[in-house]
Design an enzyme around this catalytic site. Sequence first.
Site, PDB file in Angstrom:
ATOM      1  N   LYS A 175       2.372  11.258   7.045  1.00 54.67           N
ATOM      2  CA  LYS A 175       1.543  11.011   8.232  1.00 54.67           C
ATOM      3  C   LYS A 175       2.027  11.787   9.475  1.00 54.67           C
ATOM      4  O   LYS A 175       1.756  12.963   9.581  1.00 54.67           O
ATOM      5  CB  LYS A 175       1.417   9.508   8.474  1.00 54.67           C
ATOM      6  CG  LYS A 175       0.625   8.845   7.326  1.00 54.67           C
ATOM      7  CD  LYS A 175      -0.088   7.578   7.708  1.00 54.67           C
ATOM      8  CE  LYS A 175      -1.147   7.221   6.675  1.00 54.67           C
ATOM      9  NZ  LYS A 175      -0.786   6.216   5.709  1.00 54.67           N
ATOM     10  N   PHE A 226       0.864  -1.188   0.000  1.00 55.64           N
ATOM     11  CA  PHE A 226       0.000   0.000   0.000  1.00 55.64           C
ATOM     12  C   PHE A 226       0.891   1.225   0.000  1.00 55.64           C
ATOM     13  O   PHE A 226       1.628   1.470   0.955  1.00 55.64           O
ATOM     14  CB  PHE A 226      -0.945   0.054   1.217  1.00 55.64           C
ATOM     15  CG  PHE A 226      -1.817   1.276   1.152  1.00 55.64           C
ATOM     16  CD1 PHE A 226      -2.999   1.261   0.428  1.00 55.64           C
ATOM     17  CD2 PHE A 226      -1.428   2.471   1.753  1.00 55.64           C
ATOM     18  CE1 PHE A 226      -3.789   2.409   0.303  1.00 55.64           C
ATOM     19  CE2 PHE A 226      -2.206   3.626   1.632  1.00 55.64           C
ATOM     20  CZ  PHE A 226      -3.391   3.581   0.917  1.00 55.64           C
ATOM     21  N   ASP A 249       9.360   3.152   2.063  1.00 62.61           N
ATOM     22  CA  ASP A 249       8.154   3.915   2.374  1.00 62.61           C
ATOM     23  C   ASP A 249       7.894   3.766   3.874  1.00 62.61           C
ATOM     24  O   ASP A 249       7.329   2.777   4.322  1.00 62.61           O
ATOM     25  CB  ASP A 249       6.969   3.399   1.547  1.00 62.61           C
ATOM     26  CG  ASP A 249       5.679   4.173   1.854  1.00 62.61           C
ATOM     27  OD1 ASP A 249       5.647   4.910   2.860  1.00 62.61           O
ATOM     28  OD2 ASP A 249       4.707   4.020   1.085  1.00 62.61           O
TER      29      ASP A 249
HETATM   30  C1  LIG Z   1      -0.919   6.268   4.231  1.00 61.70           C
HETATM   31  C2  LIG Z   1       0.182   5.732   3.420  1.00 61.70           C
HETATM   32  C3  LIG Z   1       0.522   6.296   2.179  1.00 61.70           C
HETATM   33  C4  LIG Z   1      -0.281   7.403   1.541  1.00 61.70           C
HETATM   34  O1  LIG Z   1      -0.364   8.543   2.338  1.00 61.70           O
HETATM   35  P1  LIG Z   1      -1.528   9.617   2.062  1.00 61.70           P
HETATM   36  O2  LIG Z   1      -1.162  10.772   2.958  1.00 61.70           O
HETATM   37  O3  LIG Z   1      -2.818   8.978   2.461  1.00 61.70           O
HETATM   38  O4  LIG Z   1      -1.482   9.959   0.628  1.00 61.70           O
HETATM   39  C5  LIG Z   1       1.619   5.776   1.502  1.00 61.70           C
HETATM   40  N1  LIG Z   1       2.335   4.772   2.016  1.00 61.70           N
HETATM   41  C6  LIG Z   1       2.034   4.195   3.203  1.00 61.70           C
HETATM   42  C7  LIG Z   1       2.886   3.077   3.712  1.00 61.70           C
HETATM   43  C8  LIG Z   1       0.945   4.642   3.935  1.00 61.70           C
HETATM   44  O5  LIG Z   1       0.628   4.070   5.085  1.00 61.70           O
END
Ligand SMILES: *Cc1c(COP(=O)(O)O)cnc(C)c1O
Length: 411
Positions: A263, A149, A234
């Site tokens: 985040k 994700f 990520d």
């Molecule tokens: C939440 C998330 C994203 C995307 O972040 P948004 O601020 O919702 O665009 C990308 N990678 C990971 C691992 C995430 O948990």
Amino acid sequence: MNLTTTALDPKSAAAITLEEAHAAHNYHPLPVVIVSGEGAWVTDVTGRRYLDCLAAYSAVNFGHGHPVLIEAAKAQLGRVTLTSRAFHNDKLGPFVAALAALSGKDMVLPMNTGAEAVESGIKVARAWGYRVKGVPQNKATIIVADGNFHGRTTTIISFSSDPDARADFGPYTPGFVSVPYGDAAALEAAIDETTVAVLLEPIQGEAGILIPSADYLPAVREITTRHNVLFIADEIQSGLGRTGATFQCDNVGVVPDLYLLGKALGGGIVPVSAVVGNADILGVLKPGEHGSTFGGNPLAAAVGLAVVELLATGEYQDRARMLGERLEAHLRRLIGHGVIAVRAAGLWAGIDIDPSLATGRQVCELLMERGVLAKDTHGSTIRLAPPIVVAPEDLDWAVDQLEAVLEELRG
Ligand SMILES: *Cc1c(COP(=O)(O)O)cnc(C)c1O
């Protein structure tokens, strides 16, 4: 067992009806209407309090209304909030310097949302591939993992393996190869002369807090270095304290080429994201090649700087590690009593509920009735990720509520 939730009070019902009538139905929220929050607790429209065990997917790592972060935001609100990058502002420099230092890198590309950080990382990796590695134009590929994700943009969902995230949103962006998560040999086998980067979550959060074996990320680091391929981590959800370290990569002794952050970087106040790396990679971007109207704005930078200063003390990382051990020990006692498996990293737990008892959603509804807000992910897995400021006895209480829900379901 009747799983329908108790009838809604009129205030909650009115708020939910209005939202459902006019907000696109791309979410299926629990029927709770929050009006305020403090620390790990939120209050609903009727005055009832709930322990927030989702923390906005780790965006609220430092709790609701953290006084230091609110103060930083308020002070900046009274000065200037948006200048655009057409001009300099006095907050961006201190923010990027502090974030680079925290990350052990020398350069930061500030953006807003997580998806933008991922998109930016992809663009940087491709440009690096053409300009530095010498990959033929338009041939660059990036290796990702099944079950990933990374966000919701059209390019990102192009390499998702979740049908809900992908179906009917094509045509898809080419240039990605997906391999099984946790399998370093499969990853190495997928590398060829067009490979510019490997993009991975150090722990797959949305997939259910899937933690690869401790030698996986070190193997990925060794393989990517040997093949002159960038390793992009990520850490948007796993980073910034959640797993008991600044980055989950720290926990396995790995330094990626690029960190993607988001985040918690915005302190739960404003969206702040970033790509963090060294100048030999991020330096490929030249003026005009990439940008964002809001990226690096003074309000975001002031909040982001305050977040980095909280993390620089190490206090939150230590607290997440200690509380996480407590949470995991407590959860493990539920295995065989309605829980099939528990996976935990710092203050972040994925709990597989016996699917013959209830779905993850049903467990979350019952937890809500007991004052605990949590979120299911695929099927019968629920995740717990309370703000790191949660009191130890509140954390124990939340697990007690889960135990009570499971007892109820087992009859
Ligand atoms: C939440 C998330 C994203 C995307 O972040 P948004 O601020 O919702 O665009 C990308 N990678 C990971 C691992 C995430 O948990």
